[in-house]
Design a protein around this motif. Structure first.
Motif, PDB file in Angstrom:
ATOM      1  N   ARG A 113     -37.659  11.614 -19.094  1.00 53.63           N
ATOM      2  CA  ARG A 113     -36.923  11.330 -20.339  1.00 53.63           C
ATOM      3  C   ARG A 113     -35.641  12.150 -20.396  1.00 53.63           C
ATOM      4  O   ARG A 113     -34.568  11.624 -20.730  1.00 53.63           O
ATOM      5  CB  ARG A 113     -37.803  11.630 -21.562  1.00 53.63           C
ATOM      6  CG  ARG A 113     -37.128  11.295 -22.889  1.00 53.63           C
ATOM      7  CD  ARG A 113     -37.980  11.696 -24.081  1.00 53.63           C
ATOM      8  NE  ARG A 113     -38.288  13.112 -24.102  1.00 53.63           N
ATOM      9  CZ  ARG A 113     -37.426  14.067 -24.486  1.00 53.63           C
ATOM     10  NH1 ARG A 113     -36.215  13.754 -24.878  1.00 53.63           N
ATOM     11  NH2 ARG A 113     -37.779  15.336 -24.477  1.00 53.63           N
ATOM     12  N   LEU A 117     -31.804  10.763 -20.557  1.00 56.69           N
ATOM     13  CA  LEU A 117     -30.844  11.153 -21.594  1.00 56.69           C
ATOM     14  C   LEU A 117     -29.554  11.677 -20.982  1.00 56.69           C
ATOM     15  O   LEU A 117     -28.455  11.380 -21.455  1.00 56.69           O
ATOM     16  CB  LEU A 117     -31.465  12.178 -22.544  1.00 56.69           C
ATOM     17  CG  LEU A 117     -32.652  11.672 -23.365  1.00 56.69           C
ATOM     18  CD1 LEU A 117     -33.242  12.809 -24.206  1.00 56.69           C
ATOM     19  CD2 LEU A 117     -32.273  10.497 -24.236  1.00 56.69           C
ATOM     20  N   PHE A 120     -27.699   8.724 -19.680  1.00 53.21           N
ATOM     21  CA  PHE A 120     -27.132   7.978 -20.801  1.00 53.21           C
ATOM     22  C   PHE A 120     -25.812   8.616 -21.224  1.00 53.21           C
ATOM     23  O   PHE A 120     -24.828   7.929 -21.495  1.00 53.21           O
ATOM     24  CB  PHE A 120     -28.078   7.952 -22.002  1.00 53.21           C
ATOM     25  CG  PHE A 120     -29.356   7.189 -21.828  1.00 53.21           C
ATOM     26  CD1 PHE A 120     -29.557   6.317 -20.761  1.00 53.21           C
ATOM     27  CD2 PHE A 120     -30.378   7.339 -22.739  1.00 53.21           C
ATOM     28  CE1 PHE A 120     -30.748   5.611 -20.616  1.00 53.21           C
ATOM     29  CE2 PHE A 120     -31.569   6.640 -22.617  1.00 53.21           C
ATOM     30  CZ  PHE A 120     -31.756   5.771 -21.551  1.00 53.21           C
ATOM     31  N   ASP A 125     -22.843   6.263 -24.585  1.00 53.94           N
ATOM     32  CA  ASP A 125     -23.847   5.783 -25.530  1.00 53.94           C
ATOM     33  C   ASP A 125     -23.656   4.329 -25.960  1.00 53.94           C
ATOM     34  O   ASP A 125     -24.613   3.681 -26.361  1.00 53.94           O
ATOM     35  CB  ASP A 125     -23.887   6.683 -26.771  1.00 53.94           C
ATOM     36  CG  ASP A 125     -24.527   8.024 -26.471  1.00 53.94           C
ATOM     37  OD1 ASP A 125     -25.411   8.091 -25.593  1.00 53.94           O
ATOM     38  OD2 ASP A 125     -24.150   9.011 -27.121  1.00 53.94           O
ATOM     39  N   VAL A 130     -27.116   1.300 -21.458  1.00 59.68           N
ATOM     40  CA  VAL A 130     -27.705   2.441 -22.175  1.00 59.68           C
ATOM     41  C   VAL A 130     -28.466   1.942 -23.396  1.00 59.68           C
ATOM     42  O   VAL A 130     -29.596   2.376 -23.657  1.00 59.68           O
ATOM     43  CB  VAL A 130     -26.625   3.470 -22.577  1.00 59.68           C
ATOM     44  CG1 VAL A 130     -27.202   4.536 -23.498  1.00 59.68           C
ATOM     45  CG2 VAL A 130     -26.008   4.106 -21.335  1.00 59.68           C
ATOM     46  N   ARG A 134     -32.378   2.506 -23.830  1.00 56.92           N
ATOM     47  CA  ARG A 134     -32.886   3.274 -24.980  1.00 56.92           C
ATOM     48  C   ARG A 134     -33.979   2.492 -25.718  1.00 56.92           C
ATOM     49  O   ARG A 134     -34.993   3.058 -26.125  1.00 56.92           O
ATOM     50  CB  ARG A 134     -31.756   3.622 -25.948  1.00 56.92           C
ATOM     51  CG  ARG A 134     -30.910   4.788 -25.515  1.00 56.92           C
ATOM     52  CD  ARG A 134     -29.955   5.190 -26.646  1.00 56.92           C
ATOM     53  NE  ARG A 134     -29.051   6.220 -26.242  1.00 56.92           N
ATOM     54  CZ  ARG A 134     -29.347   7.524 -26.226  1.00 56.92           C
ATOM     55  NH1 ARG A 134     -30.543   7.942 -26.582  1.00 56.92           N
ATOM     56  NH2 ARG A 134     -28.449   8.406 -25.850  1.00 56.92           N
ATOM     57  N   ARG A 135     -33.754   1.202 -25.875  1.00 60.54           N
ATOM     58  CA  ARG A 135     -34.771   0.366 -26.534  1.00 60.54           C
ATOM     59  C   ARG A 135     -36.066   0.367 -25.724  1.00 60.54           C
ATOM     60  O   ARG A 135     -37.163   0.507 -26.267  1.00 60.54           O
ATOM     61  CB  ARG A 135     -34.258  -1.062 -26.734  1.00 60.54           C
ATOM     62  CG  ARG A 135     -33.218  -1.197 -27.837  1.00 60.54           C
ATOM     63  CD  ARG A 135     -32.889  -2.646 -28.149  1.00 60.54           C
ATOM     64  NE  ARG A 135     -32.250  -3.352 -27.056  1.00 60.54           N
ATOM     65  CZ  ARG A 135     -30.943  -3.379 -26.830  1.00 60.54           C
ATOM     66  NH1 ARG A 135     -30.107  -2.731 -27.630  1.00 60.54           N
ATOM     67  NH2 ARG A 135     -30.450  -4.058 -25.818  1.00 60.54           N
TER      68      ARG A 135
END
Length: 142
Positions: A113, A117, A120, A125, A130, A134-135
Motif C-alpha cells: 500500500r 501511494l 500515485f 493524483d 491513479v 485508488r478505487r
C-alpha cells in the motif's frame, strides 16, 4: 497557412521555489540523487503539507531506486518491476501488478500500500490510472 488559436484562460502563476527547494531541484538536475534525496527529506519535515515537495521526494526516490535496485526479496523484485513498468508510461500496469499482490498477500499489505501511494504521488493524483487504482485499492481494503 494555418491559424493558431490562443487560449483566453490565464495559466496559473508559477510558484517561486524556496532557496532550499531550488537547491534540491538543482541537485537532481546535476545528477546528485543522494544529495537531492537528503534535501527533499529535510524539506518534507520542514514543510509537511507541501504537495510539490512530497512529489519531488517521491520522484527522487523512484530515480534512486531505478539507479540502485534492491532485489534481495521477492517483494523487492516486485517493487523493482513495478518501478520499471511505471517509467515506460504504463502506470496502470504497474499499479495492477502491485494490486494483484496486495489482493492475495495479507502479510505484505502495508508495504505494498505504501509503495502504491508513493507511485500515485509520482504519477499525479488526477491521472486516470491513479484514480482507477485508488478505487481498486479501496475495494480491496474493505
Amino acid at each position: 497557412t494555418g491559424t493558431v488559436t490562443v487560449s483566453e484562460v490565464a495559466s496559473e502563476p508559477v510558484r517561486k521555489l524556496t532557496p532550499e527547494h531550488q537547491d534540491a531541484v538543482d541537485a537532481v538536475e546535476r545528477g546528485d540523487l543522494v544529495g537531492a534525496l537528503a534535501k527533499f527529506e529535510k524539506l518534507v519535515v520542514e514543510y509537511p503539507s507541501d504537495q510539490e515537495i512530497k512529489a519531488g521526494l517521491a520522484q527522487v526516490q523512484l530515480l534512486h531506486r531505478l539507479q540502485n535496485p534492491v532485489t534481495e526479496t521477492e517483494l523487492d523484485k516486485l517493487f523493482a518491476e513495478a518501478d520499471q513498468i511505471l517509467i515506460t508510461g504504463e502506470a496502470d500496469a504497474a499499479f495492477d501488478l502491485l494490486l494483484a499482490k496486495f489482493a492475495i498477500d495479507f502479510d505484505l499489505r502495508d508495504q505494498i500500500r505504501q509503495r502504491l501511494l508513493d507511485l500515485f504521488t509520482v504519477t499525479g493524483d488526477s491521472h486516470e490510472a491513479v484514480l482507477a487504482a485508488r478505487r481498486k485499492l479501496a475495494s480491496l481494503m474493505f
